[in-house]
Structures are given as C-alpha cells and as structure tokens.
Design a protein around this motif. Sequence first.
Motif, PDB file in Angstrom:
ATOM      1  N   THR A   1      -2.501  -6.014 -21.836  1.00 34.20           N
ATOM      2  CA  THR A   1      -2.987  -4.660 -22.089  1.00 34.20           C
ATOM      3  C   THR A   1      -4.034  -4.242 -21.067  1.00 34.20           C
ATOM      4  OG1 THR A   1      -2.556  -4.879 -24.462  1.00 34.20           O
ATOM      5  CG2 THR A   1      -4.094  -3.159 -23.785  1.00 34.20           C
ATOM      6  N   GLN A   2      -5.035  -5.073 -20.872  1.00 34.12           N
ATOM      7  CA  GLN A   2      -6.103  -4.703 -19.948  1.00 34.12           C
ATOM      8  C   GLN A   2      -5.614  -4.673 -18.502  1.00 34.12           C
ATOM      9  OE1 GLN A   2      -8.911  -3.350 -20.670  1.00 34.12           O
ATOM     10  NE2 GLN A   2      -9.460  -3.125 -18.515  1.00 34.12           N
ATOM     11  N   THR A   3      -4.680  -5.550 -18.162  1.00 39.57           N
ATOM     12  CA  THR A   3      -4.124  -5.537 -16.810  1.00 39.57           C
ATOM     13  C   THR A   3      -3.394  -4.229 -16.544  1.00 39.57           C
ATOM     14  OG1 THR A   3      -3.930  -7.942 -16.750  1.00 39.57           O
ATOM     15  CG2 THR A   3      -2.553  -6.707 -15.228  1.00 39.57           C
ATOM     16  N   LEU A   4      -2.623  -3.737 -17.529  1.00 43.56           N
ATOM     17  CA  LEU A   4      -1.924  -2.468 -17.366  1.00 43.56           C
ATOM     18  C   LEU A   4      -2.907  -1.302 -17.272  1.00 43.56           C
ATOM     19  CD1 LEU A   4       1.070  -2.928 -19.834  1.00 43.56           C
ATOM     20  CD2 LEU A   4       1.171  -2.864 -17.338  1.00 43.56           C
ATOM     21  N   VAL A   5      -3.933  -1.319 -18.117  1.00 42.63           N
ATOM     22  CA  VAL A   5      -4.937  -0.255 -18.075  1.00 42.63           C
ATOM     23  C   VAL A   5      -5.639  -0.235 -16.723  1.00 42.63           C
ATOM     24  CG1 VAL A   5      -7.158   0.511 -19.022  1.00 42.63           C
ATOM     25  CG2 VAL A   5      -5.332  -0.185 -20.566  1.00 42.63           C
ATOM     26  N   GLY A   6      -6.116  -1.403 -16.286  1.00 41.98           N
ATOM     27  CA  GLY A   6      -6.847  -1.468 -15.023  1.00 41.98           C
ATOM     28  C   GLY A   6      -5.993  -1.100 -13.830  1.00 41.98           C
ATOM     29  N   SER A   7      -4.749  -1.566 -13.837  1.00 36.33           N
ATOM     30  CA  SER A   7      -3.850  -1.262 -12.717  1.00 36.33           C
ATOM     31  C   SER A   7      -3.545   0.227 -12.652  1.00 36.33           C
ATOM     32  CB  SER A   7      -2.557  -2.069 -12.859  1.00 36.33           C
ATOM     33  OG  SER A   7      -2.818  -3.456 -12.864  1.00 36.33           O
ATOM     34  N   SER A   8      -3.332   0.849 -13.818  1.00 32.55           N
ATOM     35  CA  SER A   8      -3.058   2.287 -13.852  1.00 32.55           C
ATOM     36  C   SER A   8      -4.249   3.088 -13.346  1.00 32.55           C
ATOM     37  CB  SER A   8      -2.710   2.720 -15.277  1.00 32.55           C
ATOM     38  OG  SER A   8      -1.529   2.091 -15.722  1.00 32.55           O
ATOM     39  N   LEU A   9      -5.445   2.678 -13.751  1.00 32.89           N
ATOM     40  CA  LEU A   9      -6.640   3.377 -13.280  1.00 32.89           C
ATOM     41  C   LEU A   9      -6.819   3.216 -11.774  1.00 32.89           C
ATOM     42  CD1 LEU A   9      -9.189   2.635 -16.145  1.00 32.89           C
ATOM     43  CD2 LEU A   9      -8.211   4.850 -15.525  1.00 32.89           C
ATOM     44  N   MET A  10      -6.490   2.044 -11.243  1.00 29.30           N
ATOM     45  CA  MET A  10      -6.575   1.863  -9.795  1.00 29.30           C
ATOM     46  C   MET A  10      -5.627   2.802  -9.069  1.00 29.30           C
ATOM     47  SD  MET A  10      -7.059  -2.212  -9.051  1.00 29.30           S
ATOM     48  CE  MET A  10      -7.220  -1.910  -7.287  1.00 29.30           C
ATOM     49  N   LEU A  11      -4.405   2.948  -9.592  1.00 32.70           N
ATOM     50  CA  LEU A  11      -3.452   3.878  -8.986  1.00 32.70           C
ATOM     51  C   LEU A  11      -4.008   5.287  -8.972  1.00 32.70           C
ATOM     52  CD1 LEU A  11       0.082   2.886 -10.360  1.00 32.70           C
ATOM     53  CD2 LEU A  11      -0.531   3.240  -7.964  1.00 32.70           C
ATOM     54  N   ARG A  12      -4.577   5.700 -10.097  1.00 30.34           N
ATOM     55  CA  ARG A  12      -5.064   7.071 -10.211  1.00 30.34           C
ATOM     56  C   ARG A  12      -6.349   7.293  -9.423  1.00 30.34           C
ATOM     57  NH1 ARG A  12      -6.102   9.593 -16.103  1.00 30.34           N
ATOM     58  NH2 ARG A  12      -7.973   8.298 -16.008  1.00 30.34           N
ATOM     59  N   GLU A  13      -7.283   6.356  -9.505  1.00 29.58           N
ATOM     60  CA  GLU A  13      -8.600   6.584  -8.930  1.00 29.58           C
ATOM     61  C   GLU A  13      -8.651   6.345  -7.422  1.00 29.58           C
ATOM     62  OE1 GLU A  13     -10.906   7.957 -10.740  1.00 29.58           O
ATOM     63  OE2 GLU A  13      -9.668   7.839 -12.534  1.00 29.58           O
ATOM     64  N   THR A  14      -7.870   5.395  -6.922  1.00 35.06           N
ATOM     65  CA  THR A  14      -7.924   5.113  -5.487  1.00 35.06           C
ATOM     66  C   THR A  14      -7.040   6.046  -4.681  1.00 35.06           C
ATOM     67  OG1 THR A  14      -6.102   3.498  -5.493  1.00 35.06           O
ATOM     68  CG2 THR A  14      -8.325   2.671  -5.988  1.00 35.06           C
ATOM     69  N   GLY A  15      -5.959   6.544  -5.290  1.00 41.00           N
ATOM     70  CA  GLY A  15      -5.015   7.378  -4.554  1.00 41.00           C
ATOM     71  C   GLY A  15      -4.165   6.609  -3.554  1.00 41.00           C
ATOM     72  N   GLU A  16      -4.265   5.299  -3.586  1.00 34.62           N
ATOM     73  CA  GLU A  16      -3.484   4.473  -2.668  1.00 34.62           C
ATOM     74  C   GLU A  16      -2.019   4.432  -3.090  1.00 34.62           C
ATOM     75  OE1 GLU A  16      -4.253   3.134   0.081  1.00 34.62           O
ATOM     76  OE2 GLU A  16      -6.391   2.614   0.145  1.00 34.62           O
ATOM     77  N   HIS A  17      -1.124   4.211  -2.105  1.00 27.85           N
ATOM     78  CA  HIS A  17       0.289   4.020  -2.419  1.00 27.85           C
ATOM     79  C   HIS A  17       0.431   2.713  -3.201  1.00 27.85           C
ATOM     80  CE1 HIS A  17       4.591   3.321  -1.907  1.00 27.85           C
ATOM     81  NE2 HIS A  17       4.692   4.608  -1.570  1.00 27.85           N
ATOM     82  N   PRO A  18       1.337   2.683  -4.203  1.00 31.36           N
ATOM     83  CA  PRO A  18       1.506   1.445  -4.975  1.00 31.36           C
ATOM     84  C   PRO A  18       1.793   0.224  -4.103  1.00 31.36           C
ATOM     85  CG  PRO A  18       2.699   3.236  -6.014  1.00 31.36           C
ATOM     86  CD  PRO A  18       2.171   3.780  -4.727  1.00 31.36           C
ATOM     87  N   ALA A  19       2.510   0.419  -3.009  1.00 35.25           N
ATOM     88  CA  ALA A  19       2.818  -0.713  -2.143  1.00 35.25           C
ATOM     89  C   ALA A  19       1.561  -1.318  -1.535  1.00 35.25           C
ATOM     90  CB  ALA A  19       3.779  -0.285  -1.034  1.00 35.25           C
ATOM     91  N   VAL A  20       0.582  -0.464  -1.193  1.00 36.92           N
ATOM     92  CA  VAL A  20      -0.676  -0.961  -0.622  1.00 36.92           C
ATOM     93  C   VAL A  20      -1.428  -1.789  -1.655  1.00 36.92           C
ATOM     94  CG1 VAL A  20      -2.924  -0.268   0.300  1.00 36.92           C
ATOM     95  CG2 VAL A  20      -0.848   0.945   1.004  1.00 36.92           C
ATOM     96  N   LEU A  21      -1.500  -1.285  -2.886  1.00 41.55           N
ATOM     97  CA  LEU A  21      -2.198  -2.013  -3.944  1.00 41.55           C
ATOM     98  C   LEU A  21      -1.495  -3.331  -4.249  1.00 41.55           C
ATOM     99  CD1 LEU A  21      -3.070   0.965  -6.308  1.00 41.55           C
ATOM    100  CD2 LEU A  21      -4.572  -0.194  -4.688  1.00 41.55           C
ATOM    101  N   ARG A  22      -0.177  -3.312  -4.226  1.00 45.55           N
ATOM    102  CA  ARG A  22       0.575  -4.553  -4.462  1.00 45.55           C
ATOM    103  C   ARG A  22       0.283  -5.560  -3.366  1.00 45.55           C
ATOM    104  NH1 ARG A  22       4.778  -6.124  -1.961  1.00 45.55           N
ATOM    105  NH2 ARG A  22       5.412  -4.049  -1.262  1.00 45.55           N
ATOM    106  N   GLU A  23       0.276  -5.107  -2.131  1.00 49.48           N
ATOM    107  CA  GLU A  23       0.016  -6.017  -1.010  1.00 49.48           C
ATOM    108  C   GLU A  23      -1.387  -6.614  -1.078  1.00 49.48           C
ATOM    109  OE1 GLU A  23       0.804  -3.561   2.331  1.00 49.48           O
ATOM    110  OE2 GLU A  23       2.997  -3.664   2.104  1.00 49.48           O
ATOM    111  N   ASN A  24      -2.337  -5.853  -1.623  1.00 45.85           N
ATOM    112  CA  ASN A  24      -3.702  -6.358  -1.748  1.00 45.85           C
ATOM    113  C   ASN A  24      -3.801  -7.533  -2.721  1.00 45.85           C
ATOM    114  OD1 ASN A  24      -4.636  -4.459   0.050  1.00 45.85           O
ATOM    115  ND2 ASN A  24      -5.345  -3.029  -1.523  1.00 45.85           N
TER     116      ASN A  24
END
Length: 269
Positions: free
Chosen positions: A203-226
């Motif tokens: 649950t918390q992993t999904l919440v945190g990951s979703s917020l990172m997508l929204r707040e950073t504006g990074e492409h999902p591929a960039v976040l995945r690579e990180n």
Amino acid sequence: MSSTGKIAIIGVGNMGEAVLAGLLKAGHAPADVLAGVRRPERATALAETYGVAAVDPAEAAERAEVLVLGVKPYQVVDLLGGLPLRAGQLVVSLAAGLTTAAIEAALPAGIGVVRVMPNTPSLVGEGMSVIAGGATASAEQVTLTESLMAAVGAVATVPESQLDAAAAISGSGPAYVFYVAEALVEAGVHLGLPRAVATQLVTQTLVGSSLMLRETGEHPAVLRENVTSPGGTTAAALRVLENAGLRGTLLDATRANRDRSREIARGHM
C-alpha cells in the motif's frame, strides 16, 4: 449559466455520492445541492449525512440547473424520458459508453450534454475525471463541468472520440492497480511475510510511487531507471516481467476495455 445554481445528483450510488460529497467539501452550500433518489430510506440517510434535500428525481430535475446522472448506462434514456426538463439546463452523464448523441436524442432542444468518465478514487478526493462536451454543450457548460468535477480530483478534457480510450486507462485503471496490489501482497506472503506486513508494504509503496510520478513530473521510465541498478535485484525482477509480456498484456487489456465501451454505445449491453 451560473455556477451558483442548484445542482442535482440523480442516482446517488458510490460515484454519485462521491461527487455530492466533493461538491460540499469544495464549498457548495448544502442548500444548492439536491440528491435525486427514489428510496425513502436512502433519502433519509443522505439528508442526515450531508444536510442536503433528498427528493424524487423528477422534483430534483425541476428545481436544478445542472443534472449529474449517476445511474447505470441502460437506465439513462428511460430516466430522462420521465423528467421535467427544460431548455437551458445542463445534463452531465457519468455513464460509461453512452455517447452524448444518444443522450441528446432523448432530450428536448436547448439542453447541453457533457459526458464524464470519473473513477473510484473520487471517493477519497483523488479522482481522475475525463470530460467531453456534446454537440449541444456550450464552452461555458464544459467549463462548469470541469469546475464541478475538480471537487473530487483532477480533470482532463478531450474530444469525445478519445473518451473511450481515456476511460480504458483512468476509468478502469484503479481495478488494474488493485489487481497488481493483490498479486504483490500474495507474493509477499509466499516469500514469508505476514499478510498485514505485506499489505502495508504494498500500500505505502503504491502511494509513494504515485506521488513521485505526480510531484516530480518525471517520465515513468526515468523513475524506474532510478530504482534499477545494473545487474541488481530490481533488474532481475523486471526481466521476468518483460519476458512475461506485461507491456503487451496491458495494451491488450486496455484495448479490450475500449472495445467493450464501444459495444455498450452500440446497445450491446
């Protein structure tokens, strides 16, 4: 049309109630929001919970400028045929697959129609509503609908030709996410974690990951690579997902969703 006129939510199930609650939370006065329901016990519950007038759908339609329809797609046309509608009103449909043209054909002249595809995170104020105006809707009415749906989350306006595709992503998207969450919890249990701990981790992993997508504006591929170190544990797991054809499966699933929506629009319920 003024945004201060009465708004009637007709069909107050989960989504209709989410819109009702969101409007009140956003600052609409209870006196300006009506709940159109037929069952007396449901009317009593809504009146007690939200302080709004809960009346018969016909009375709600007579008193309101904006009608938000939360009923099932196959109920919409019959419902509209029994309501005292008039020129100048706005009908906002939350029904999946039912085109604005089909709704307009059931209405008197001079009534605007806007189609909205919301999703269930609207229940917690984090919804994604996709909006398309019909041929009879003015720009002002589309803007008003955007304002109404912003009370329960984010809003995107698209041509109606894109609405089924958008709904396949966001409208049904929570089900895909919950399906993945369910699978990850089961994986955690199989790996030896207590179910409560696995559920918390997922649950918390999904919440945190979703917020990172929204707040950073990074492409999902960039976040995945990180997250993915060369030759590491995440890379090993992603290789399995890639070999299993996860990307293609998601494409097939969303295409099936879009196609089913088009079937519903053609009357194949």
